[in-house]
Design an enzyme around this catalytic site. Structure first.
Site, short mmCIF file in Angstrom:
data_model
loop_
_atom_site.label_atom_id
_atom_site.label_comp_id
_atom_site.label_asym_id
_atom_site.label_seq_id
_atom_site.Cartn_x
_atom_site.Cartn_y
_atom_site.Cartn_z
CB SER A 16 -58.09 -27.35 5.45
OG SER A 16 -58.77 -27.98 4.33
CD GLU B 143 -3.03 -0.90 0.01
OE1 GLU B 143 -3.34 0.33 -0.56
OE2 GLU B 143 -3.27 -1.90 -0.54
#
Length: 671
Positions: A374, A106
């Site tokens: 049902s 980096e």
């Protein structure tokens, strides 16, 4: 003369001339104005470019992504939403090879530049020009801190200049070690993790201070594209990126070829993922409860949310759904399922919103509305009991037409006169509709709503057969009063909301349950629904010695299949169907849903003492008169002796001395 000439000014064409005093003032005034305009422009440009410099006292809290920790009913951690953050670790406490991996990749000149590295920036510009596109960035670690913590993600010239200004400011107010510490503890590493400690724990199961060289290289490769290079997303790509980081360490002079050879030969691998509870659907629902109470702004702070989830039961629920869908789903043309399990007080102990949260975050347990078929009938028969009918009331199962609509039974046959108990067990449609019309549809609707149904209900005669759509959670909650002898509690998922530092924002107070059914009526319903498991449509889900009750449901064309049932300890609803509402391959509530329900309920009750379900076993069918094999054998022996004596009596029927006691001895009511 020369002096006079100098005083008089220059000559033009042999003549002396001087600037008029008025014109000179205008020139000087104009110059002054230009200076002021330039100064104002410079100031305006500076103000436009200048970022809001942070307060040094709060710099360590700037730009934090909120973190929400979820705990289960026992106080154990389930998961973290938002930022998964570990403890802040000083850069000086981390191993050298970890720091070197980040610097090599980096910002190799981190310790020598003032926050902005002109050399790296120039190198990046040349590389991008040669490539004809963006292939290399020139941001330093300090600039990345400035960008990630204090600025918006927009890519403009102004933001880039602000980034540089902030980087210079950070370098003046923080030491290099402090900047590196801030960077390593706040950067995003993928998989929801922020900070080096959380990343090391998430991917490798070790603290950052103990990562190997290979692991350090993999972690250092993540900031460039966290989601892409995360080892949990694409291990091969993550390992290739880590190899690049290792070679960067050699190029930067941090390590030798020999030192990285072992790491290259044996690349890091993430630890196996251990979170198998499949709780994501439940966590979504729990979070919605919190935001409904507090508003979305509550998510701007770190929170700890204590929930009702039982992680063992959740795992069992996920396993039951997964196992049966994988084994039967394709043949049954059933693509999805959902399950909700409630404690008697309404606490949600388990929730499955679909077969895969990764594939679809739509929660079928709470967001979908489907016809219960049902499974709605218990509310019809409850209304009937409250109107004065009993489980032994007889009604006719036969052809019926109401306003041009003729309901039929599954299979097309009719049973004739039947008790309500038998009509419930066999799920006879015509009886349910007759009873609904007898007690009134308004009464049925009001009963269902009193029990907990909140979705709109149809006003037509098909109401009795579950033509109105409901959610799985809603239906489970509406069955709850059956299990609690008539006491109602609304389902809930959250019991406590606190801040990360322990401040309690809200805590659920003990609730006084509301009576919605008389206890005797609830017992009668339990008796009827118990027969559904013993002799009816849900026989395959019977729990044996553990008293339970249930009702199956199947919508038209087998688009939805349900089983909703309960013991004294848990109320569980299972739905199976397809997201596009397409028909399944003749799947009924007594089939696939019943098998899911039974597997879950058996596992969920493991280790629990058997608790009576009041009323469930009050009714003993005629076939249950013989209680044991020995009693049955004795009955057959008595029957054999009876017929032997009858034959004997026939042989002496003509004898005049026959005694009355001989006949009494063989009459049926005497044995």
């Amino acid at each position: 003369m020369s002096g006079a000439q100098g005083d008089e000014g220059p000559e033009r064409g042999g003549r002396r001339w001087r600037l008029p005093r008025v014109r000179l003032r205008w020139v000087l005034t104009g110059l002054a104005g230009l200076v002021l305009v330039a100064a104002a422009g410079t100031l305006a440009l500076g103000l436009w470019l200048a970022p809001d410099f942070p307060d040094r006292k709060t710099i360590w809290e700037a730009g934090k992504v909120p973190s929400i920790v979820f705990l289960d009913a026992a106080g154990e951690r389930i998961a973290t939403r938002g930022a998964i953050r570990g403890e802040s670790v000083p850069a000086t406490a981390l191993p050298d090879h970890l720091i070197e991996a980040f610097l090599a990749t980096e910002d190799r000149r981190f310790y020598s530049h003032p926050g902005v590295d002109a050399l790296s920036l120039a190198r990046a510009v040349l590389a991008n020009l040669r490539a004809g596109g963006l292939v290399q960035g020139g941001s330093t670690i300090t600039q990345q801190v400035a960008k990630n913590l204090f600025l918006t993600p927009e890519r403009t010239l102004r933001r880039k200049l602000q980034e540089a200004a902030l980087a210079l400011w950070l370098e003046r107010h923080l030491s290099k070690h402090e900047i590196l510490t801030l960077y390593l503890n706040r950067i995003y590493f993928g998989a929801g993790t922020y900070g080096i400690e959380a990343a090391a724990e998430t991917y490798f199961g070790v603290p950052a201070s103990e990562v190997t060289l290979a692991q350090a290289a993999m972690l250092a490769g993540l900031p460039k594209a966290p989601s892409r290079y995360a080892p949990t997303s694409d291990l091969a790509l993550a390992q290739a990126r880590a190899a690049d980081v290792l070679r960067n360490m050699v190029e930067a002079g941090f390590r030798s070829e020999m030192e990285i050879a072992q790491a290259l030969a044996h690349p890091a691998e993430p630890r196996p993922r251990t979170d198998v509870s499949g709780s994501a659907y439940f966590l979504d629902h729990a979070l919605s409860e919190v935001t409904e109470r507090f508003g979305l702004e509550v998510l701007e702070r770190d929170l700890v949310i204590t929930t009702t989830l039982d992680q063992r039961l959740q795992s069992e629920a996920v396993e039951a759904v997964r196992t049966h869908l994988e084994a039967e789903g394709e043949a049954a043309k059933a693509g999805q399922a959902a399950l909700v399990s409630l404690a008697p007080d309404g606490a949600i102990r388990a929730m499955v919103g679909g077969r895969s949260y990764e594939e679809s975050q739509f929660n079928r347990a709470t967001q979908a509305r489907r016809q219960p078929g049902s499974a709605f009938k218990p509310f019809v028969f409850l209304a009937a009991l409250e109107a004065g009918l009993t489980p032994d009331t007889v009604r006719t199962d036969g052809p019926l037409t109401i306003g041009g609509w003729s309901p039929g039974n599954y299979g097309g046959s009719y049973q004739g006169p039947v008790t309500l108990r038998e009509a419930v067990a066999k799920s006879l449609n015509t009886v349910a509709v007759r009873v609904s019309e007898e007690v009134g549809r308004e009464s049925v609707s009001a009963t269902a709503q009193r029990m907990g149904i909140v979705s709109p209900l149809t006003a037509g005669p098909s109401l009795a057969l579950g033509s109105s759509e409901v959610s799985v959670l809603e239906l489970a909650g509406a069955y709850l009063p059956f299990a609690t002898l008539g006491l109602k509690e609304a389902p809930f998922a959250v019991v406590r909301v606190a801040t990360a530092n322990g401040g309690v924002l809200w805590e659920r107070a003990p609730q006084e349950p509301r009576r919605v059914i008389e206890a005797d009526t609830a017992r009668a319903m339990n008796q009827m629904l118990h027969q559904v498991l013993r002799t009816g449509t849900a026989r395959s889900a019977d729990l044996g010695a553990r008293p339970a009750a249930a009702k199956t449901g199947t919508s038209q064309d087998w688009r939805d299949a349900w089983l909703v049932g309960y013991t004294a300890d848990l109320v569980t609803a299972v739905w199976v169907g397809n997201d596009d509402d397409s028909p399944m391959n003749r799947v009924t509530g007594g089939g696939l849903p019943a098998r899911i329900w039974k597997d879950y309920m058996v596992a969920a009750h493991e280790g629990r003492a058997i608790t009576a379900l009041e009323g469930a076993e009050d009714y003993v069918p005629p076939v249950a008169i013989v209680a044991s094999t020995d009693e049955y054998a004795a009955f057959l022996d008595r029957l054999s002796r009876h017929f032997t004596e009858v034959r004997h009596m026939r042989t002496v029927a003509r004898e005049p001395e026959r005694r009355e006691s001989d006949w009494k001895r063989v009459l049926p009511w005497n044995w």
